[in-house]
Scaffold this motif. Structure first.
Motif, PDB file in Angstrom:
ATOM      1  N   THR A 140       4.311   6.490   8.546  1.00 14.96           N
ATOM      2  CA  THR A 140       4.173   5.784   7.265  1.00 14.96           C
ATOM      3  C   THR A 140       3.237   4.597   7.389  1.00 14.96           C
ATOM      4  N   CYS A 141       2.422   4.365   6.338  1.00 13.84           N
ATOM      5  CA  CYS A 141       1.693   3.096   6.241  1.00 13.84           C
ATOM      6  C   CYS A 141       2.452   2.257   5.215  1.00 13.84           C
ATOM      7  N   TYR A 142       3.160   1.233   5.701  1.00 11.52           N
ATOM      8  CA  TYR A 142       4.034   0.453   4.812  1.00 11.52           C
ATOM      9  C   TYR A 142       3.253  -0.380   3.810  1.00 11.52           C
ATOM     10  N   SER A 143       1.966  -0.599   4.082  1.00 14.01           N
ATOM     11  CA  SER A 143       1.206  -1.475   3.189  1.00 14.01           C
ATOM     12  C   SER A 143       0.989  -0.833   1.806  1.00 14.01           C
ATOM     13  N   ILE A 144       1.062   0.497   1.723  1.00 18.97           N
ATOM     14  CA  ILE A 144       0.753   1.149   0.448  1.00 18.97           C
ATOM     15  C   ILE A 144       1.653   0.619  -0.660  1.00 18.97           C
ATOM     16  N   SER A 145       2.948   0.526  -0.361  1.00 19.95           N
ATOM     17  CA  SER A 145       3.865   0.041  -1.398  1.00 19.95           C
ATOM     18  C   SER A 145       4.411  -1.338  -1.057  1.00 19.95           C
ATOM     19  N   GLY A 146       3.926  -1.918   0.056  1.00 22.13           N
ATOM     20  CA  GLY A 146       4.478  -3.211   0.485  1.00 22.13           C
ATOM     21  C   GLY A 146       3.480  -4.345   0.328  1.00 22.13           C
ATOM     22  N   GLU A 147       3.400  -5.199   1.360  1.00 21.90           N
ATOM     23  CA  GLU A 147       2.507  -6.369   1.330  1.00 21.90           C
ATOM     24  C   GLU A 147       1.084  -5.925   1.670  1.00 21.90           C
ATOM     25  N   ASN A 148       0.220  -5.848   0.674  1.00 14.27           N
ATOM     26  CA  ASN A 148      -1.127  -5.331   0.942  1.00 14.27           C
ATOM     27  C   ASN A 148      -2.232  -6.300   0.524  1.00 14.27           C
ATOM     28  N   THR A 149      -1.897  -7.597   0.498  1.00 15.53           N
ATOM     29  CA  THR A 149      -2.875  -8.601   0.058  1.00 15.53           C
ATOM     30  C   THR A 149      -4.185  -8.547   0.842  1.00 15.53           C
ATOM     31  N   PHE A 150      -4.086  -8.268   2.160  1.00 19.45           N
ATOM     32  CA  PHE A 150      -5.295  -8.313   2.995  1.00 19.45           C
ATOM     33  C   PHE A 150      -5.773  -6.922   3.409  1.00 19.45           C
ATOM     34  N   HIS A 151      -5.336  -5.912   2.717  1.00 17.03           N
ATOM     35  CA  HIS A 151      -5.639  -4.546   3.171  1.00 17.03           C
ATOM     36  C   HIS A 151      -6.914  -3.982   2.518  1.00 17.03           C
TER      37      HIS A 151
END
Ligand SMILES: Cc1cc2nc3c(=O)[nH]c(=O)nc-3n(C[C@H](O)[C@H](O)[C@H](O)COP(=O)(O)OP(=O)(O)OC[C@H]3O[C@@H](n4cnc5c(N)ncnc54)[C@H](O)[C@@H]3O)c2cc1C
Length: 336
Positions: A140-151
């Motif tokens: 899983t890439c957690y940033s997709i639905s999580g903390e993605n400010t810097f992604h």
């Protein structure tokens, strides 16, 4: 930190042999340049090698040398501080000197090597905090639905990390190539093909195979006074951190007419993100403020921001148009 052995090879051949032998004995290994990233990861137990092969003991890989056919070869062990102060690099490859100068802190730049900077692992908080994400062997890439400010806003999926290196976009913009040595011998890879998207392998960021070492970086000859280059970087605080958005721009100019352009973004994609459509738009044209604005607009075509990083889109637009205008201005000033 888990106990480990340290090896100080005398040359690249011995380093490669040490890595190979350890792998055959099913021992985990890691390669260290300055160790500024690697040792932190070992302390956090993100990696737990049995053997650390420290390249700093290898002589001669910390210098700039003339390359056959013009250009220069930079040893992978040259520190970022030395690169930022090297007179020849500052004069002919300003974009690289500026990128190196903008990395982290003076303390880090004093130990961090060019190869280590290019090969550093992502700084996504899920990965660095030990989540079982794609980079840590999970699914899983957690940033997709999580903390993605810097992604990532370009090239994301299945992982949305951004490539963290400041020098990498500069090297791609300079058409650098990388000399890699490993158990199968030696190969040369263009910087533009060294970095790989997560669709290729979501656990890795580049083409290095197990046991391979990035030994040297070769920069081709540039056009002297007619070549202008620069690196612009936006941070979320004044210093000591990675780019939120950056742009490495190299342009061959004839007064204010652009002959060729290389535009590569940092901080926005899992690899240094080149903009070929923008480069084509500039080549052969007078760089006016209108064209620079159009280039900025074209730079964001295809951006796919996540829930919290849409702010990067106007940043890219403005950064690209300003950096191009800055270079056009230099072209005119040098010509007059
Ligand atoms: C507070 C802080 C702020 C930072 N800010 C920035 C920033 O603004 N911009 C930026 O670009 N970076 C930033 N960094 C990252 C920093 O620049 C890197 O830690 C450094 O460049 C790594 O270089 P090194 O030689 O110490 O690499 P190491 O720590 O020795 O290695 C880093 C990685 O590269 C691999 N590696 C090293 N050398 C080789 C080689 N020759 N061949 C193959 N693999 C190799 C290692 O196995 C490891 O995975 C920051 C780090 C910190 C702690």
């Amino acid at each position: 930190m888990k106990a480990f052995s340290n090896a100080n090879p005398r040359d690249l051949a011995q380093a490669v042999a040490l890595l190979n032998d350890a792998r055959q004995q099913h021992r985990t290994v890691a390669v260290a340049g300055g160790g500024s990233d690697l040792l932190g990861m070992m302390k956090e137990r993100l990696i737990t090698p049995h053997l650390l092969v420290s390249l700093k003991s290898i002589k001669g890989l910390d210098q700039v040398k003339a390359a056959p056919g013009g250009g220069v070869t930079i040893g992978g062990l040259m520190t970022l501080d030395a690169i930022s102060r090297d007179v020849q690099i500052r004069r002919l490859y300003a974009v690289l000197a500026e990128a190196a100068e903008g990395v982290a802190t003076p303390q880090i730049r004093n130990v961090a090597t060019l190869a280590g900077n290019v090969c550093q692992r992502p700084w996504c908080w899920y990965y660095r905090n030990g989540f079982n994400c794609l980079k840590n062997g999970g699914t899983t890439c957690y940033s997709i639905s999580g903390e993605n400010t810097f992604h990532a806003i370009f090239g994301g999926g299945p992982s949305y990390i951004v490539h963290p290196s400041d020098t990498a976009p500069a090297l791609v913009a300079l058409d650098a190539s990388f000399r890699i040595v490993g158990p199968a011998g030696e190969r040369r890879v263009p910087a533009s093909e060294f970095f790989t998207l997560p669709t290729v392998n979501s656990a890795r960021e580049n083409v290095l195979a197990d046991g391979e070492i990035l030994a040297e970086i070769v920069l081709p000859r540039r056009g002297g006074a007619a070549t202008h280059s620069t690196y612009h970087k936006v941070l979320d605080r004044e210093a000591w951190t990675h780019a939120v958005v950056s742009a490495a721009v190299v342009m061959d100019m004839d007064k204010d007419v652009c002959r060729t352009a290389r535009i590569v973004l940092g901080g926005v994609a899992p690899i240094p993100w080149r903009l070929p459509a923008v480069e084509a738009m500039l080549a052969g044209h007078r760089v006016t403020p209108e064209l620079a604005a159009k280039a900025g607009e074209a730079a964001v075509a295809g951006a796919r921001p996540l829930a919290k990083n849409g702010y990067k889109v106007p940043m890219v637009r403005t950064m690209v148009s300003r950096t191009i205008a800055d270079i056009a201005d230099r072209g005119l000033r040098t010509a007059n």
